[in-house]
Design a protein around this motif. Structure first.
Motif, mmCIF file in Angstrom:
data_model
loop_
_atom_site.group_PDB
_atom_site.id
_atom_site.type_symbol
_atom_site.label_atom_id
_atom_site.label_comp_id
_atom_site.label_asym_id
_atom_site.label_seq_id
_atom_site.Cartn_x
_atom_site.Cartn_y
_atom_site.Cartn_z
ATOM 1 N N MET A 1 0.836 -1.195 0.000
ATOM 2 C CA MET A 1 0.000 0.000 0.000
ATOM 3 C C MET A 1 0.878 1.255 0.000
ATOM 4 N N ASP A 2 0.514 2.201 -0.842
ATOM 5 C CA ASP A 2 1.210 3.497 -0.831
ATOM 6 C C ASP A 2 0.184 4.552 -0.480
ATOM 7 N N GLN A 3 0.179 4.977 0.777
ATOM 8 C CA GLN A 3 -0.840 5.920 1.238
ATOM 9 C C GLN A 3 -0.594 7.331 0.724
ATOM 10 N N ARG A 4 0.469 7.513 -0.089
ATOM 11 C CA ARG A 4 0.781 8.850 -0.576
ATOM 12 C C ARG A 4 0.371 9.036 -2.040
ATOM 13 N N LYS A 5 -0.454 8.154 -2.575
ATOM 14 C CA LYS A 5 -0.944 8.334 -3.936
ATOM 15 C C LYS A 5 -1.696 9.655 -4.024
ATOM 16 N N LYS A 6 -1.542 10.313 -5.164
ATOM 17 C CA LYS A 6 -2.110 11.650 -5.335
ATOM 18 C C LYS A 6 -3.400 11.586 -6.151
ATOM 19 N N ILE A 7 -4.458 12.181 -5.583
ATOM 20 C CA ILE A 7 -5.781 12.183 -6.205
ATOM 21 C C ILE A 7 -6.148 13.620 -6.570
ATOM 22 N N ALA A 8 -6.512 13.842 -7.827
ATOM 23 C CA ALA A 8 -7.011 15.152 -8.257
ATOM 24 C C ALA A 8 -8.522 15.091 -8.385
ATOM 25 N N ILE A 9 -9.190 16.030 -7.769
ATOM 26 C CA ILE A 9 -10.647 16.163 -7.915
ATOM 27 C C ILE A 9 -10.909 17.513 -8.562
ATOM 28 N N VAL A 10 -11.509 17.485 -9.731
ATOM 29 C CA VAL A 10 -11.782 18.719 -10.463
ATOM 30 C C VAL A 10 -13.251 19.079 -10.266
ATOM 31 N N GLY A 11 -13.491 20.131 -9.511
ATOM 32 C CA GLY A 11 -14.849 20.579 -9.226
ATOM 33 C C GLY A 11 -15.183 20.457 -7.761
ATOM 34 N N GLY A 12 -15.537 21.592 -7.137
ATOM 35 C CA GLY A 12 -15.817 21.613 -5.704
ATOM 36 C C GLY A 12 -17.280 21.843 -5.398
ATOM 37 N N GLY A 13 -18.169 21.280 -6.230
ATOM 38 C CA GLY A 13 -19.585 21.276 -5.889
ATOM 39 C C GLY A 13 -19.842 20.269 -4.793
ATOM 40 N N ILE A 14 -21.095 19.921 -4.578
ATOM 41 C CA ILE A 14 -21.379 18.984 -3.484
ATOM 42 C C ILE A 14 -20.781 17.615 -3.772
ATOM 43 N N ALA A 15 -20.684 17.224 -5.046
ATOM 44 C CA ALA A 15 -20.089 15.929 -5.370
ATOM 45 C C ALA A 15 -18.588 15.929 -5.086
ATOM 46 N N GLY A 16 -17.861 16.878 -5.680
ATOM 47 C CA GLY A 16 -16.413 16.898 -5.519
ATOM 48 C C GLY A 16 -15.958 17.152 -4.101
ATOM 49 N N SER A 17 -16.573 18.116 -3.421
ATOM 50 C CA SER A 17 -16.145 18.434 -2.057
ATOM 51 C C SER A 17 -16.498 17.308 -1.088
#
Length: 475
Positions: A1-17
């Protein structure tokens, strides 16, 4: 397991946030990009949809799903829920019977009771025996003689202002009151922002627009404008939560996807005549006709939000568009994009809000004295596929490392997050213990007073009355 994987979320509406908040507990390195200055600033939300009774056209499967998901949403955002019931009325001009919803209501009552038996913490809509109640005209006339109650505690007390003010001869009986509560977009924005700011592994990038994304074998390169400086960052997984602009992300990646986009608006009014607390009131009607559904949503201090499913109120000519073979992004007319990006003109606000008041006044006559209180609540909503009546939808995937958040109703956010977590587990990004985790113990880590204050600030920043920041939580 690599707990430092980087996740990009594009959009901070109710879904993204919300998915950012959900994933924060996994220890992943999360970056949330939102081009607006505050989170959750999309199309208007005002109703929890705990059972979907506003939508006569959807099937029982979607209704059951909305009920379960709404209960989870209420537990996830406890300070953003307005604890007041909804009254459903069928006008005499409507071709349906007032009793048509009864089989659904009985089914949902049984389903709600089953959910409570599975977990007593699911009892968030009151007792299952009081999920709904019917009122004959005689019952309503009796209530009409009673005094309004400052802090209603029973369904009968909530019904008193309705019985005193609606046109009793313009509706069919029975009237129905059901435990479908309110949803406050300003308080959701405040709640999720305050909680995300406490997460050391989440980076919030507000006011930053993603301008390009390139996909490589096991990564994505995200380019964005940051204070007029272009920055580029690499990520291991991409979550597209760009709302009605989700197709733009698909286009950047050269991916086709069928979807609809619909522009909608709700109107903020004030009426001094109404004192005390009201339930929400829905007058059913056929969408797109002059008799389309009228929705009356109360806020404190005499403010009311109005929907009218007519072309003069909430619906717009050319406001529903489809993607095509050349682009995954449905093309809204420039007039709607201008409204979204630059705001409404005074004349458009006045004409549409006055039309909403007139539409409501046919059922609540005294409401004709209501005034325009502010600019509308507005925005565009994506609907995956080609069914404009779809209400329960969550997520879709392209390849191993790209997810699209495709919720239609806010209540679907946790089901959406579950599906994304399952993919991350399959990639060995996180441990399987995080799948379908329903630990709501941190949901109240922010104090109600903090959320009150921050929601006020959001109302001011978006130029809405601060009364819209508050809810009734006494029920």
């Amino acid at each position: 397991m690599d707990q430092r994987k980087k996740i990009a979320i594009v959009g901070g509406g109710i879904a993204g946030s919300s998915v950012a908040l959900y994933l924060a507990k996994t220890g992943l390195d999360i970056t949330l990009f939102e081009k607006e200055k505050t989170l959750v600033s999309g199309p208007p939300m005002c109703h929890l949809h705990a059972g979907g009774n506003l939508y006569r056209e959807i099937d029982d499967k979607q209704c059951k799903m909305l009920l379960k998901q709404s209960i989870e949403l209420l537990r996830f955002y406890p300070y953003a829920i307005d604890f007041r019931p909804t009254v459903i009325a069928t006008p005499t001009i409507d071709e349906s019977s007032a009793n048509e919803l009864l089989p659904r209501l009985q089914m949902l009552q049984t389903e709600y009771d089953k959910l409570i038996q599975e977990d007593q913490n699911n009892k968030v809509l009151g007792e299952s025996s009081e999920y709904f109640k019917l009122y004959s005209k005689e019952n309503v006339l009796v209530l009409r003689e009673k005094e309004c109650v400052k802090q209603p505690k029973t369904l009968d007390e909530w019904m008193i202002p309705v019985s005193k003010n609606i046109e009793l001869d313009k509706i069919k009986y029975p009237l129905i009151i059901v435990q479908e509560y309110g949803l406050n977009v300003f308080r959701i924005s405040a709640s999720v922002t305050l909680r995300l700011k406490t997460q050391s592994n989440v980076t919030l990038k507000n006011g930053i627009k993603v301008t390009d994304i390139k996909k490589y074998e096991n990564s994505f390169k995200v380019t964005c404008d940051d204070s007029d400086n272009e920055t580029i960052e690499n990520f291991d997984y991409l979550i597209n939560a760009a709302g009605f602009r989700s197709g733009e992300i698909d286009d950047m990646l050269g991916i086709k996807r069928d979807r609809l986009v619909e522009f909608k608006a709700a109107y903020v009014t004030k009426c001094e005549k109404y004192e005390g607390l009201w339930p929400e009131v829905i007058f059913h009607g056929k969408r797109g006709t002059p008799q389309g559904m009228a929705q009356f949503t109360p806020y404190p201090d005499g403010y009311f939000q109005l929907h009218g499913m007519t072309k003069d109120v909430t619906l717009f000519d050319k406001g529903l568009v489809r993607s095509n073979a050349l682009s995954a992004q449905p093309k809204l007319d420039d007039i709607f994009i201008k409204k979204i990006d630059q705001g409404w003109s005074f004349s458009a606000t006045q004409s549409r809000t006055l039309a909403a008041i007139e539409h409501m006044a046919q059922y609540i006559p005294a409401f004709k004295n209501a005034k325009v209180a502010s600019k509308p609540l507005y925005g565009a909503q994506q609907i995956p596929g080609d069914d404009a009546e779809l209400r329960a939808s969550e997520v879709s995937f392209e390849g191993e490392r790209y997810a699209r958040c495709e919720i239609v109703k806010a209540s679907s956010i946790l089901t959406m997050a579950d599906a994304i977590v399952k993919r991350l587990i399959q990639l060995d990004f996180i441990d399987e213990k995080y799948y379908k985790q329903r630990d709501f113990s941190t949901a109240k880590q922010s104090k109600k007073t903090q959320i009150d204050h921050y929601a006020e600030q959001i109302c001011k920043a978006r130029e809405y009355p601060i009364s819209l920041a508050y809810v009734n939580n006494s029920y």
